[in-house]
Write a protein that holds these residues in place. Sequence first.
Motif, PDB file in Angstrom:
ATOM      1  N   GLY A   1      40.179  37.500  37.562  1.00  0.00           N
ATOM      2  CA  GLY A   1      40.044  38.788  36.902  1.00  0.00           C
ATOM      3  C   GLY A   1      40.888  39.871  37.530  1.00  0.00           C
ATOM      4  O   GLY A   1      41.612  39.644  38.506  1.00  0.00           O
TER       5      GLY A   1
ATOM      6  N   ASP B   1      39.107  45.252  39.863  1.00  0.00           N
ATOM      7  CA  ASP B   1      37.754  45.800  39.777  1.00  0.00           C
ATOM      8  C   ASP B   1      36.714  44.695  39.552  1.00  0.00           C
ATOM      9  O   ASP B   1      35.643  44.709  40.157  1.00  0.00           O
ATOM     10  CB  ASP B   1      37.650  46.837  38.655  1.00  0.00           C
ATOM     11  CG  ASP B   1      38.434  48.101  38.959  1.00  0.00           C
ATOM     12  OD1 ASP B   1      38.646  48.391  40.154  1.00  0.00           O
ATOM     13  OD2 ASP B   1      38.838  48.795  38.011  1.00  0.00           O
ATOM     14  N   THR B   2      37.022  43.762  38.677  1.00  0.00           N
ATOM     15  CA  THR B   2      36.094  42.664  38.397  1.00  0.00           C
ATOM     16  C   THR B   2      35.878  41.803  39.636  1.00  0.00           C
ATOM     17  O   THR B   2      34.746  41.500  40.008  1.00  0.00           O
ATOM     18  CB  THR B   2      36.624  41.797  37.236  1.00  0.00           C
ATOM     19  OG1 THR B   2      36.767  42.618  36.072  1.00  0.00           O
ATOM     20  CG2 THR B   2      35.685  40.640  36.925  1.00  0.00           C
ATOM     21  N   CYS B   3      36.968  41.409  40.272  1.00  0.00           N
ATOM     22  CA  CYS B   3      36.860  40.552  41.463  1.00  0.00           C
ATOM     23  C   CYS B   3      36.121  41.261  42.593  1.00  0.00           C
ATOM     24  O   CYS B   3      35.244  40.667  43.233  1.00  0.00           O
ATOM     25  CB  CYS B   3      38.243  40.106  41.924  1.00  0.00           C
ATOM     26  SG  CYS B   3      38.991  38.881  40.825  1.00  0.00           S
TER      27      CYS B   3
ATOM     28  N   ASN C   1      38.255  37.243  32.948  1.00  0.00           N
ATOM     29  CA  ASN C   1      38.374  38.386  32.036  1.00  0.00           C
ATOM     30  C   ASN C   1      39.005  37.904  30.738  1.00  0.00           C
ATOM     31  O   ASN C   1      39.960  37.127  30.753  1.00  0.00           O
ATOM     32  CB  ASN C   1      39.253  39.482  32.629  1.00  0.00           C
ATOM     33  CG  ASN C   1      38.577  40.291  33.707  1.00  0.00           C
ATOM     34  OD1 ASN C   1      39.170  40.556  34.733  1.00  0.00           O
ATOM     35  ND2 ASN C   1      37.343  40.700  33.499  1.00  0.00           N
TER      36      ASN C   1
ATOM     37  N   SER D   1      36.508  43.371  30.787  1.00  0.00           N
ATOM     38  CA  SER D   1      36.947  44.122  31.965  1.00  0.00           C
ATOM     39  C   SER D   1      36.749  45.606  31.675  1.00  0.00           C
ATOM     40  O   SER D   1      36.381  45.988  30.563  1.00  0.00           O
ATOM     41  CB  SER D   1      38.418  43.828  32.285  1.00  0.00           C
ATOM     42  OG  SER D   1      39.257  44.356  31.276  1.00  0.00           O
ATOM     43  N   LYS D   2      36.998  46.401  32.669  1.00  0.00           N
ATOM     44  CA  LYS D   2      36.809  47.841  32.520  1.00  0.00           C
ATOM     45  C   LYS D   2      37.706  48.407  31.414  1.00  0.00           C
ATOM     46  O   LYS D   2      37.296  49.290  30.665  1.00  0.00           O
ATOM     47  CB  LYS D   2      37.119  48.520  33.865  1.00  0.00           C
ATOM     48  CG  LYS D   2      36.861  50.007  33.887  1.00  0.00           C
ATOM     49  CD  LYS D   2      37.017  50.563  35.280  1.00  0.00           C
ATOM     50  CE  LYS D   2      38.483  50.693  35.621  1.00  0.00           C
ATOM     51  NZ  LYS D   2      38.727  51.410  36.862  1.00  0.00           N
TER      52      LYS D   2
END
Length: 124
Positions: free
Chosen positions: A16, A19-21, A71, A97-98
């Motif tokens: 990802g 931010d995801t990780c 993601n 994701s964001k």
Amino acid sequence: MALQAAVKGKLISVIGDEDTCVGFLLGGIGEINKNRHPNFMVVDKNTPVSEVEECFKRFVKRDDIDIILINQNIAEMIRHAIDSHTAPVPAVLEIPSKDHPYDASKDSILRRAKGMFNPEDLVR
């Protein structure tokens, strides 16, 4: 038997954006196996598609990984590899994701699941 399963726990891996990780790593999923390979990959705009696909295939082959979170926008980059993975384990789950919201129409697992059921069978 249950104790053996608990001792030999399986991992969740993440492919990802940063931010995801980071979020999943803060949640405690980060591991490095005996070959010094992590169970996560941070993908940014400069990451080659071939590197993402290679990482995905490596995660699929690892016997210590049961779930691969990816993601959805990154999954789109390697859709052919994800669609060719038909084994139930490791399960591949596409997550938002964001910057990119989840789109159910692009999720290959959801499309396969919908094809298994007839909506009329679920109505009483």
